[in-house]
Design a protein around this motif. Sequence first.
Motif: not given
Length: 60
Positions: A18-24
């Motif tokens: 989730x962090x990877x998709x949202x932040x990146x």
Amino acid sequence: MIDRANLRGALWAVLYSLLLVVVCGAMIEVGVHYAIVVPTGLFALPLAASVPFLFVLKPK
């Protein structure tokens, strides 16, 4: 039943994804260069995903 270690690993993987998709994704949309986005996704986000597990679901 899922044991505590597997639950911890599964929750970490979901949080990291989730962090990877949202932040990146947000960084790319804003126009941040890929030389910054890739190391952030590979090194900073796994550390950020690990922080909640220092306080919750501690290994015994």
